[in-house]
Design a protein around this motif. Sequence first.
Motif, short mmCIF file in Angstrom:
data_model
loop_
_atom_site.label_atom_id
_atom_site.label_comp_id
_atom_site.label_asym_id
_atom_site.label_seq_id
_atom_site.Cartn_x
_atom_site.Cartn_y
_atom_site.Cartn_z
N LEU A 91 0.44 11.28 -7.81
CA LEU A 91 -0.70 10.51 -7.31
C LEU A 91 -0.80 9.22 -8.11
CD1 LEU A 91 -3.51 13.17 -6.86
CD2 LEU A 91 -1.96 12.25 -5.16
N TYR A 114 -5.01 11.13 -3.15
CA TYR A 114 -3.93 11.69 -2.32
C TYR A 114 -3.66 10.77 -1.14
CZ TYR A 114 -4.35 16.21 -4.73
OH TYR A 114 -4.35 17.21 -5.66
N SER A 115 -2.40 10.77 -0.67
CA SER A 115 -2.04 9.94 0.48
C SER A 115 -2.57 10.55 1.77
CB SER A 115 -0.51 9.82 0.58
OG SER A 115 0.06 11.07 0.94
N GLU A 116 -2.66 9.73 2.82
CA GLU A 116 -3.15 10.21 4.12
C GLU A 116 -2.24 11.31 4.66
OE1 GLU A 116 -3.75 7.12 6.92
OE2 GLU A 116 -5.21 6.04 5.68
N ARG A 117 -0.93 11.12 4.48
CA ARG A 117 0.02 12.12 4.97
C ARG A 117 -0.17 13.45 4.27
NH1 ARG A 117 6.37 11.83 3.55
NH2 ARG A 117 7.03 13.81 4.43
N TRP A 118 -0.34 13.40 2.93
CA TRP A 118 -0.54 14.64 2.18
C TRP A 118 -1.83 15.31 2.61
CZ3 TRP A 118 -4.01 17.22 -0.72
CH2 TRP A 118 -3.54 18.29 -1.49
N ALA A 127 -2.99 2.06 -7.01
CA ALA A 127 -2.93 2.22 -5.56
C ALA A 127 -3.48 0.97 -4.88
CB ALA A 127 -3.74 3.44 -5.14
N CYS A 185 -9.31 11.90 -0.72
CA CYS A 185 -9.12 10.44 -0.77
C CYS A 185 -9.60 9.90 -2.11
CB CYS A 185 -9.90 9.77 0.37
SG CYS A 185 -9.12 9.88 1.99
N GLU A 233 -1.46 -1.67 -2.49
CA GLU A 233 -1.92 -1.98 -1.14
C GLU A 233 -2.01 -3.49 -0.94
OE1 GLU A 233 -5.74 -1.04 1.77
OE2 GLU A 233 -5.49 0.01 -0.13
#
Length: 287
Positions: free
Chosen positions: A270, A137-141, A276, A133, A280
């Motif tokens: 990324l 990196y994304s939550e899915r990744w 990011a 995090c 958001e």
Amino acid sequence: MTQLNVIQFFEGKQVRIAWNEEEEKYYFSVADIVQILTDSKDVKQYIKRMRARDPELNSKWGTICTPVEMLAPDGKHRKTNSADLEGIFRIIQSIPSKKAEPIKQWLSEVGAQRIDQMIDPELTFQMAVEDYCRQGYSERWIENRLKSIRTRKELTDEWERSGVREQKDFAILTNILTKAWSGMTTGEYKRYKGLTKENLRDNMTNLELALNTLAEAATTEISRNRNPQTMQENKRVAQSGGKAAKAARDEVEKQIGHSVISHERAADYLLPTEDAEVKEIESGKEK
């Protein structure tokens, strides 16, 4: 050294750490610890002066310090002078600093944390989530990456059960299954992405990671079914597992119309932290 590299923070400053599985101990970057204690603008020069002031420390420097591969500020992995907890405490003794006791306590807590992780492996994954995090990196990744870590561990356990012991043999089998689904060995794959010492899996896209995980999971199940006893038999199993993932890759590429093998690496997909956060906020406004 079989190791897990992590970055932890003391009062907002990073400390690079490597866990040595064989010795079951942490190694800490000497430069990072000295920087925190001294706020020196030239850590290398400070360490030279420190060794000159302390002949006993200087005479034992070669045994206290161990070159360990860690992430450098430029993003590349390089050998870094590191020491275990006992060695770091000895170095701290040579540095007059008000932070000596707080950092000793912090270092002891880090060591205790690793013991907790050995008792409860789930804590290791929690640390990994926090590290990924922090890197953006994304939550899915991250979810896919953690699944791949579990799958890889199951595969290496299965290889050990079937008699694989040497690191070079693990590398050979990994190359076989990777080439079977991707068309490249791990070394060729890294060069394709422009990587040097960076971790290949940490630079895979979601699709690449999913297919690699499938190849390793399939290899594990096939091995359990066939029960290979020799290296040659394990090679055939790895080939079969990789081919299963290749079939899945072919079908996906047929549907999307292009190769899933990508030149992209982590730095390419990324978002920088600030971007990011902006994205958001903007997403929240749209809602």
